[in-house]
Design a protein around this motif. Structure first.
Motif, mmCIF file in Angstrom:
data_model
loop_
_atom_site.group_PDB
_atom_site.id
_atom_site.type_symbol
_atom_site.label_atom_id
_atom_site.label_comp_id
_atom_site.label_asym_id
_atom_site.label_seq_id
_atom_site.Cartn_x
_atom_site.Cartn_y
_atom_site.Cartn_z
ATOM 1 N N LEU A 144 0.832 -1.207 0.000
ATOM 2 C CA LEU A 144 0.000 0.000 0.000
ATOM 3 C C LEU A 144 0.867 1.259 0.000
ATOM 4 N N CYS A 145 1.925 1.263 0.786
ATOM 5 C CA CYS A 145 2.833 2.416 0.797
ATOM 6 C C CYS A 145 3.518 2.578 -0.553
ATOM 7 N N ALA A 146 3.928 1.459 -1.157
ATOM 8 C CA ALA A 146 4.577 1.520 -2.468
ATOM 9 C C ALA A 146 3.632 2.086 -3.525
ATOM 10 N N LEU A 147 2.374 1.678 -3.469
ATOM 11 C CA LEU A 147 1.384 2.203 -4.416
ATOM 12 C C LEU A 147 1.190 3.708 -4.223
ATOM 13 N N GLY A 148 1.186 4.152 -2.979
ATOM 14 C CA GLY A 148 1.057 5.581 -2.711
ATOM 15 C C GLY A 148 2.233 6.362 -3.267
ATOM 16 N N VAL A 149 3.455 5.853 -3.057
ATOM 17 C CA VAL A 149 4.652 6.517 -3.589
ATOM 18 C C VAL A 149 4.615 6.527 -5.116
ATOM 19 N N TRP A 150 4.187 5.413 -5.714
ATOM 20 C CA TRP A 150 4.098 5.334 -7.181
ATOM 21 C C TRP A 150 3.132 6.381 -7.730
ATOM 22 N N GLN A 151 2.017 6.591 -7.066
ATOM 23 C CA GLN A 151 1.067 7.596 -7.515
ATOM 24 C C GLN A 151 1.642 9.008 -7.392
ATOM 25 N N LEU A 152 2.427 9.254 -6.364
ATOM 26 C CA LEU A 152 3.079 10.563 -6.253
ATOM 27 C C LEU A 152 4.077 10.763 -7.385
ATOM 28 N N GLU A 153 4.798 9.706 -7.754
ATOM 29 C CA GLU A 153 5.722 9.802 -8.891
ATOM 30 C C GLU A 153 4.960 10.020 -10.188
ATOM 31 N N ARG A 154 3.835 9.342 -10.347
ATOM 32 C CA ARG A 154 3.001 9.541 -11.534
ATOM 33 C C ARG A 154 2.476 10.974 -11.607
ATOM 34 N N ARG A 155 2.162 11.552 -10.458
ATOM 35 C CA ARG A 155 1.677 12.928 -10.433
ATOM 36 C C ARG A 155 2.751 13.891 -10.927
ATOM 37 N N VAL A 156 3.990 13.689 -10.501
ATOM 38 C CA VAL A 156 5.095 14.527 -10.968
ATOM 39 C C VAL A 156 5.257 14.392 -12.481
ATOM 40 N N TRP A 157 5.181 13.134 -12.969
ATOM 41 C CA TRP A 157 5.285 12.902 -14.419
ATOM 42 C C TRP A 157 4.149 13.583 -15.169
ATOM 43 N N LYS A 158 2.930 13.494 -14.640
ATOM 44 C CA LYS A 158 1.768 14.067 -15.325
ATOM 45 C C LYS A 158 1.863 15.592 -15.370
ATOM 46 N N LEU A 159 2.290 16.211 -14.285
ATOM 47 C CA LEU A 159 2.435 17.667 -14.266
ATOM 48 C C LEU A 159 3.490 18.116 -15.279
ATOM 49 N N ASP A 160 4.558 17.335 -15.394
ATOM 50 C CA ASP A 160 5.591 17.664 -16.383
ATOM 51 C C ASP A 160 5.042 17.520 -17.800
ATOM 52 N N LEU A 161 4.254 16.466 -18.032
ATOM 53 C CA LEU A 161 3.647 16.267 -19.358
ATOM 54 C C LEU A 161 2.720 17.425 -19.710
ATOM 55 N N ILE A 162 1.889 17.840 -18.775
ATOM 56 C CA ILE A 162 0.965 18.946 -19.022
ATOM 57 C C ILE A 162 1.728 20.222 -19.374
ATOM 58 N N GLU A 163 2.812 20.451 -18.663
ATOM 59 C CA GLU A 163 3.609 21.649 -18.927
ATOM 60 C C GLU A 163 4.243 21.597 -20.317
ATOM 61 N N ARG A 164 4.774 20.419 -20.705
ATOM 62 C CA ARG A 164 5.407 20.279 -22.013
ATOM 63 C C ARG A 164 4.405 20.442 -23.138
ATOM 64 N N VAL A 165 3.227 19.836 -22.982
ATOM 65 C CA VAL A 165 2.194 19.954 -24.016
ATOM 66 C C VAL A 165 1.713 21.393 -24.134
ATOM 67 N N ASP A 166 1.579 22.069 -23.009
ATOM 68 C CA ASP A 166 1.143 23.466 -23.045
ATOM 69 C C ASP A 166 2.142 24.324 -23.822
ATOM 70 N N ARG A 167 3.434 24.055 -23.643
ATOM 71 C CA ARG A 167 4.447 24.806 -24.387
ATOM 72 C C ARG A 167 4.344 24.523 -25.881
ATOM 73 N N ARG A 168 4.094 23.258 -26.249
ATOM 74 C CA ARG A 168 3.976 22.909 -27.667
ATOM 75 C C ARG A 168 2.795 23.610 -28.314
ATOM 76 N N VAL A 169 1.666 23.585 -27.617
ATOM 77 C CA VAL A 169 0.438 24.144 -28.200
ATOM 78 C C VAL A 169 0.583 25.634 -28.491
ATOM 79 N N HIS A 170 1.231 26.353 -27.593
ATOM 80 C CA HIS A 170 1.309 27.807 -27.721
ATOM 81 C C HIS A 170 2.579 28.286 -28.402
ATOM 82 N N ALA A 171 3.423 27.353 -28.846
ATOM 83 C CA ALA A 171 4.641 27.736 -29.551
ATOM 84 C C ALA A 171 4.311 28.095 -30.997
ATOM 85 N N ALA A 172 5.232 28.783 -31.635
ATOM 86 C CA ALA A 172 5.056 29.117 -33.055
ATOM 87 C C ALA A 172 5.064 27.831 -33.880
ATOM 88 N N ALA A 173 4.299 27.819 -34.962
ATOM 89 C CA ALA A 173 4.189 26.632 -35.806
ATOM 90 C C ALA A 173 5.520 26.329 -36.482
#
Length: 276
Positions: free
Chosen positions: A52-81
């Motif tokens: 259970l503790c390992a699953l909790g830590v894994w979800q926190l790591e997934r959250r960090v990955w997801k926030l990074d993905l959202i930030e990267r995609v946001d930069r792509r969308v608003h960048a010049a073509a």
């Protein structure tokens, strides 16, 4: 005179121990688990707690990955073509590095018939208009020109200009198979997902890119098809999941602590009971 024998006399002059409480009597009558079973239960509980503790830590790591993905995609969308990837880069195009990249192609729409793909948007149910586009670099790419409501006449929206034009939009990876719990049926020309390879084969399009482009919104939002309706959404519930796993771990730890305390109390009572 009537006399009564005392409890001590009835016991032959010996003093008996005080009566145990009902809880003690019941605890004596209940079968206690063996040492082996108690150890096995403790090991199992500890293992589950660690998982259970390992699953909790894994979800926190997934959250960090997801926030990074959202930030990267946001930069792509608003960048010049930038120019859309050509054939030399197709082998390396992937969702993680290229999805939602703002790209541009120059060329003309082909005379090949556009493909209507089932869609549900903020404007209601309807179709995406997938039109083949031949670039000036010599390759073809499917362009999602936009959305047409199902209650509108789609024939006018299917017409594309024949002159040279530039298309800007978001690079999207292919959607093979189908959608809406239905499988694409090329033979019947029924499409539920934007499967680039299947659409290209059905329309006889050669040298087609392994991705498609969601066209940007036109200046007039009332002109069909309506572009710029790409939904960019990444569910980020990992913190809730982490709290859930850690909460279950805390509950299990509380139960383990309670069980150990009860075991300690029973041992103390049994060891402190006078035997006469």
């Amino acid at each position: 005179m009537i006399t009564f024998e005392t409890r001590e006399a009835m016991a032959g002059g010996r003093t008996s121990s005080q009566p145990a409480s009902r809880l003690e009597d019941e605890s004596r009558s209940l079968p206690r688990p063996s040492v082996r079973k108690r150890i096995a239960l403790g090991v199992a509980a500890t293992t589950v707690f660690a998982i259970l503790c390992a699953l909790g830590v894994w979800q926190l790591e997934r959250r960090v990955w997801k926030l990074d993905l959202i930030e990267r995609v946001d930069r792509r969308v608003h960048a010049a073509a930038v120019p859309a990837p050509g054939p030399s880069a197709w082998a390396h195009v992937n969702a993680a590095d290229d999805a939602y990249r703002h790209v541009q192609v120059k060329g003309r729409f082909l005379d090949s018939r556009a493909t209507l793909v089932k869609a549900v948007t903020e404007r209601g149910p309807g179709y995406w208009v997938m039109a083949p586009f031949r670039t000036g670099d010599g390759f073809s790419v499917l362009v999602n020109r936009g959305f047409v409501p199902s209650d509108q006449d789609v024939h006018e929206a299917l017409k594309a200009g024949h002159g040279e034009t530039a298309i800007t939009g978001l690079l999207r990876v292919s959607e093979p198979g189908g959608g809406f719990l239905r499988t694409n049926d090329p033979a019947a020309d029924r499409w539920y997902s934007r499967d680039v390879d299947a659409i290209a084969r059905a329309r006889g399009i050669k040298d087609v890119a392994p991705y498609f482009i969601d066209a940007d919104a036109a200046a007039d939002s009332h002109v069909l098809p309506v572009g710029g309706l790409t939904v960019i959404s990444f569910p980020n519930n990992h913190l809730v999941y982490a709290i859930t796993w850690f909460g279950l771990a805390i509950m299990l730890l509380g139960w383990m602590t309670y069980a150990m305390r009860q075991e300690w109390i029973l041992r103390k009572r049994h060891s402190g009971r006078a035997i006469t």
